[in-house]
Design a protein around this motif. Structure first.
Motif, PDB file in Angstrom:
ATOM      1  N   HIS A 132       0.871  -1.247  -0.017  1.00  0.00           N
ATOM      2  CA  HIS A 132      -0.052   0.083   0.234  1.00  0.00           C
ATOM      3  C   HIS A 132       0.962   1.351  -0.122  1.00  0.00           C
ATOM      4  N   ASP A 139      -7.569  -2.150  -0.963  1.00  0.00           N
ATOM      5  CA  ASP A 139      -8.398  -3.066  -0.346  1.00  0.00           C
ATOM      6  C   ASP A 139      -9.903  -2.860  -0.923  1.00  0.00           C
ATOM      7  N   HIS A 176      -7.383  -7.656  -0.083  1.00  0.00           N
ATOM      8  CA  HIS A 176      -6.336  -7.222  -0.507  1.00  0.00           C
ATOM      9  C   HIS A 176      -5.691  -7.438  -2.013  1.00  0.00           C
TER      10      HIS A 176
HETATM   11 ZN   LIG Z   1      -4.517  -4.347   1.730  1.00  0.00          ZN
END
Ligand SMILES: [Zn+2]
Length: 214
Positions: A132, A139, A176
């Motif tokens: 990230h 997500d 994810h």
């Molecule tokens: Zn994630």
């Protein structure tokens, strides 16, 4: 929604053009449209950390890697068209935001300091980096977030490798999403063409909604 559809069609066209001429810089328009589409999706806190770190905000979407933002937008657009609702719960994170989401997170969390043993019994503190933080993870919750809904989302990514995304952690971290390894984008002229080339997931027939039915 119509303007977004038109925008996505233009996104596909602009992307195809970019593939024809790899030497030209990426068209800014396609990136802008991808970000606009991602921001048009419902976004909220996943509730898995101690507090809301707001890593789904506009600024966090803007900081995604442009190539991944385009893959993610096209994948999610096709998923919404085929199966229904998705909600973005986290996009790019700064180191500070990564530390924030790790607070209260039960499982392993990149960015949380860990004590690691090295030679001769010495210990050092190591802090890993989440994807990230590099802008190459997003997500996403499918529908209300049941096992079947997430299963459908994962299957949809597997069945449609042309979008270039994957869910590498599977059930360990169901929302994810990352870019697929060695993805080479295919030519896509427009949204209609995308729809005809899409293979739906096998496990769900109904339309996904974002609120549980009582
Ligand atoms: Zn994630």
């Amino acid at each position: 929604m119509l303007s977004v559809l038109v925008a996505m069609a233009a996104l596909g066209a602009a992307h195809a053009q970019a593939n024809d001429r790899p030497s030209t810089p990426k068209p800014l328009l396609a990136e802008t449209l991808a970000l606009k589409f991602l921001k048009s999706l419902p976004r909220e806190w996943s509730g898995t950390s101690a507090r809301d770190c707001e890593t789904y905000a506009d600024k966090n979407i803007d900081r995604l890697s442009p190539a991944f933002a385009m893959s993610a937008a096209r994948f999610l657009h096709a998923f919404v068209e085929t199966h229904g609702h998705v909600t973005i719960t986290s996009a790019h994170r700064t180191a500070q935001e990564q530390a924030c989401v790790c607070e209260g997170e039960k499982g392993p969390c990149a960015g949380r300091p860990r004590i690691v043993k090295i030679k001769r019994g010495r210990r050092i503190v190591r802090r890993s980096t989440s994807r990230h933080q590099s802008g190459i993870a997003l997500d996403v919750r499918a529908g209300t977030g049941t096992d079947d809904e997430f299963g459908c989302l994962h299957e949809f990514a597997q069945f449609n490798p042309q979008f270039g995304v994957r869910f590498p952690l599977g059930k360990r971290d169901r929302p994810h999403m990352e870019p697929a390894a060695n993805h080479r984008p295919v030519r896509v002229a427009g949204i209609g063409m995308i729809r005809s080339q899409v293979r739906p997931c096998a496990r769900l027939n109904g339309t996904l909604v974002d609120a549980p039915v009582d």
